[in-house]
Design a protein around this motif. Structure first.
Motif, short mmCIF file in Angstrom:
data_model
loop_
_atom_site.label_atom_id
_atom_site.label_comp_id
_atom_site.label_asym_id
_atom_site.label_seq_id
_atom_site.Cartn_x
_atom_site.Cartn_y
_atom_site.Cartn_z
N GLU A 465 0.93 -1.15 -0.22
CA GLU A 465 -0.10 0.07 -0.13
C GLU A 465 0.84 1.18 0.06
N LYS A 468 2.53 1.69 -3.33
CA LYS A 468 1.80 2.22 -4.50
C LYS A 468 1.78 3.58 -4.23
N LYS A 469 1.56 4.20 -3.22
CA LYS A 469 1.69 5.56 -2.96
C LYS A 469 2.93 6.15 -3.31
N TYR A 471 4.68 4.93 -5.81
CA TYR A 471 4.72 5.10 -7.38
C TYR A 471 3.95 5.94 -7.78
N ALA A 478 -1.74 3.46 -12.02
CA ALA A 478 -1.05 2.05 -11.48
C ALA A 478 -0.73 1.01 -12.47
N PHE A 481 2.32 -0.84 -12.10
CA PHE A 481 2.84 -0.88 -10.63
C PHE A 481 3.40 -2.56 -10.37
N ASP A 482 2.64 -3.34 -11.04
CA ASP A 482 2.95 -4.88 -10.91
C ASP A 482 4.22 -5.18 -11.05
#
Length: 658
Positions: A465, A468-469, A471, A478, A481-482
């Protein structure tokens, strides 16, 4: 084999020492090579590649055997010079008989391939007092008179040990008295290796008679004499007589203590047993040397006391015994009183457990600067490390408790200390430290922690979490992101994980089941045909089961849009009659998006456990689309991200099966 008259044995043993002393010059050199009393000896040490590869500081321990025939362990300061060469100085003063050295870096130790680094003190024409005895005791490991753990596999035999003791006694005035007991043991074992009439051995008779008639016996000598009389002279009457003398002379001494100790194990009534244990520690203070000879284990006594108090939930335990209990009992107390109710069962809050946790940690810190006599073979620095090793996992829990009650500075310090040891390999610690960095506004430290957590695959949902912020702060969305996360993971670690999972692949028919969901509808294995099915057997009373659920949630999230994969969480082995309501409340409280099945006791679990020939929960089973079990895994090892990757890999491999 008879040693007397066999000059070849004496020459061979003496030559063996000289050869050993010369072979390690390329690793450890002494100047002067053959030190004498009062010399300052300069050591030059060149560590091997295994030690250097650890990346840890190279350290040294010196084990001194003195002229009173006693051991001590000290840290030896090293000065690093050019080309990874380390130097140090020691003085062979008039109190030193022999010095043994050990070098270490992290978990790697060096005693020259299990042969030892040793300086024997000398004076012109002969070895100095204690040199021969120390050399023999260090290497005769089965006699437990040397340095515990110095050698891994090496030890000399009874003949060689006897030889070195005999050399000491022959050349050093006053050596016979302190070494008589060891001499009798070694000579008896040498002459009668299979046991036998040791009382018939003249040297045993003379040594025993000598020790019996020395003036002003100590308690240790009298107890040794009682053992000699009973075990080696086969004279029980004399042994009993000696013990009677000791009972009168030392009312709280080793003879009465030994009898009281033996009585502890004979008492079967729990309340009476506890009373005996408590009276024992009240009446008999610890005496390391005598207790060791009598095989009295205070750790065991205190652990039994602590177990009884903990079982009855008696809150007076720590106020009464925390300051006198050994470290092992405090470790038990932290596990039972803090870790289980706070971390596993979550039945007590941080505020509730803090007073007991703080008291235990206070004593741990006291122990670090007050090494007990029984742990003399740890150098002071090693002893601190041993205390920290014993409580390493507890420090993480304690840091969580400190954070929960608002003591963030103390929590930050303890978490940092723990991270030095674990190097991001504990997901729980990573998440805690992330929260502390976030609250303290330490952005650089937080980012470094987040990335390292993913690199070693020890990340929680909260870590992802926060990542992700980070990124999204530099990306519009996103979408990538993965891939960004995947690029952080150590490729070698991931490949090893996949290979390990592949090796554990099986192929046997799944066990049919038909179980009820929380909404009352039924699910059967037959209805899931054509899908890859993941069954997670768990229970509300199982701490590791619940700890694994965030990782299982991460795994399920990866397949949320894939109708060919189905996750079911089978609640099994429940003990509470109202367990269904308890399960529903737990799932609702944690907001887990899980499909839960009720196992009717352990109906489905029993079939799968029998098929896999295993037991225990959490127990995860992966079934392929053809209805065959492909993977079965018991336990949880603490990393949500690693668990999610493992389950994802299992699903991918199960899909390949036709």
């Amino acid at each position: 084999m008879k040693l007397s008259g066999n000059i070849f044995v004496l020459l061979a043993l003496s030559a063996a020492f000289n050869a050993t002393a010369q072979t390690h010059k390329e690793r450890l050199a002494y100047s002067p090579e053959r030190p004498g009393v009062g010399d300052k000896v300069h050591l030059t040490y060149r560590p091997d590649s295994a030690m250097l590869k650890t990346g840890k500081p190279v350290k040294a321990v010196a084990y001194y055997f003195d002229t009173l025939y006693q051991w001590s362990a000290k840290d030896l300061p090293l000065k690093k010079s050019a080309n990874n060469v380390y130097e140090a100085d020691v003085v062979t003063d008039s109190t030193v008989g022999m010095i043994a050295f050990k070098f270490r870096a992290g978990e790697v130790t060096d005693n020259y391939h299990d042969t030892g680094y040793v300086i024997m003190n000398a004076k012109p024409g002969m070895q100095y007092k204690g040199a021969y005895a120390g050399w023999g005791m260090l290497r005769a490991t089965k006699y437990d008179m040397g340095v515990p753990g110095y050698y891994k596999d090496f030890q000399i035999g009874d003949t060689a040990f006897y030889f070195w003791l005999n050399q000491e006694i022959s050349y050093q005035q006053g050596a016979a008295r302190p070494l008589a007991y060891a001499f009798i043991k070694a000579y008896s074992n040498m002459e009668m290796p299979e046991g036998g009439a040791t009382e018939s051995l003249p040297r045993v008779q003379r040594a025993a008679d000598y020790l019996l008639h020395v003036p002003n016996h100590t308690e240790m000598e009298l107890y040794q004499l009682s053992i000699i009389a009973e075990q080696y002279m086969k004279n029980k009457g004399q042994a009993d007589s000696l013990r009677n003398v000791m009972r009168q002379r030392y009312p709280k001494g080793i003879v009465n203590k030994k009898e009281a100790y033996q009585a502890l194990s004979r008492e079967r009534d729990q309340k009476k047993s506890l009373a005996l244990h408590e009276q024992f520690v009240k009446d008999y203070p610890q005496d390391y040397a005598l207790d060791k000879l009598a095989d009295i284990n205070y750790d065991r006594v205190y652990r039994n006391i602590f177990a009884n108090y903990i079982a009855t939930n008696d809150s007076t335990l720590l106020p009464k015994y925390a300051t006198t209990a050994p470290l092992s009992a405090l470790a038990l107390a932290y596990y039972k009183l803090i870790e289980i109710p706070y971390d596993d069962w979550k039945t007590k809050s941080a505020k509730e457990v803090y007073p007991a946790a703080a008291k235990i940690m206070e004593q741990v810190n006291y122990f670090k600067s007050h090494r007990p006599a029984s742990s003399w073979y740890f150098s002071p620095e090693e002893w601190v490390e041993e205390c920290d090793r014993m409580f390493a996992r507890d420090y993480i829990i304690h840091a969580e408790i400190l954070h929960a009650i608002g003591m963030d500075n103390a929590a930050m310090e303890l978490a940092a200390q723990s991270q030095e040891r674990f190097q991001y390999s504990i997901a729980k610690l990573n998440e805690l430290q992330a929260e502390l960095f976030l609250k303290a506004g330490k952005k650089k430290e937080l980012s470094n922690l987040l990335h390292n957590s993913v690199r070693v695959n020890q990340a929680s949902g909260r870590i992802f979490e926060l990542l992700k912020k980070e990124y999204l702060a530099t990306h519009k969305n996103a979408d990538g992101f993965d891939g960004w996360i995947a690029s952080m993971k150590d490729a070698h670690t991931m490949e090893l994980m996949k290979e390990h999972i592949r090796e554990g692949m099986i192929n046997q028919p799944a066990i049919p089941f038909k179980l009820q969901q929380m909404d009352g509808s039924e699910v059967s294995l037959e209805s899931l045909k054509g899908k890859v099915v993941i069954l997670d057997f768990w229970a509300t009373w199982c701490g590791p089961c619940k700890a694994a659920m965030p990782g299982m949630q991460m795994a399920q999230e990866r397949f949320k849009n894939d109708p060919s994969v189905a996750f079911y969480f089978v609640d099994t082995q429940e003990r509470d009659p109202q367990y269904k309501e308890k399960v529903k409340a737990f799932i609702k409280e944690k907001k887990f998006p899980f499909k839960v099945l009720f196992d009717n006791g352990e109906e489905a679990y029993a079939g799968y456990a029998k098929a896999i020939q295993t037991s225990g929960i959490p127990f995860k089973v992966v079934i392929d689309a053809n209805g065959n079990i492909r993977f079965a895994q018991v336990g949880y090892y603490g990393s949500p991200s690693a668990l999610a990757d493992e389950i994802s890999t299992m699903v991918s491999l199960a899909r390949e099966m036709k």
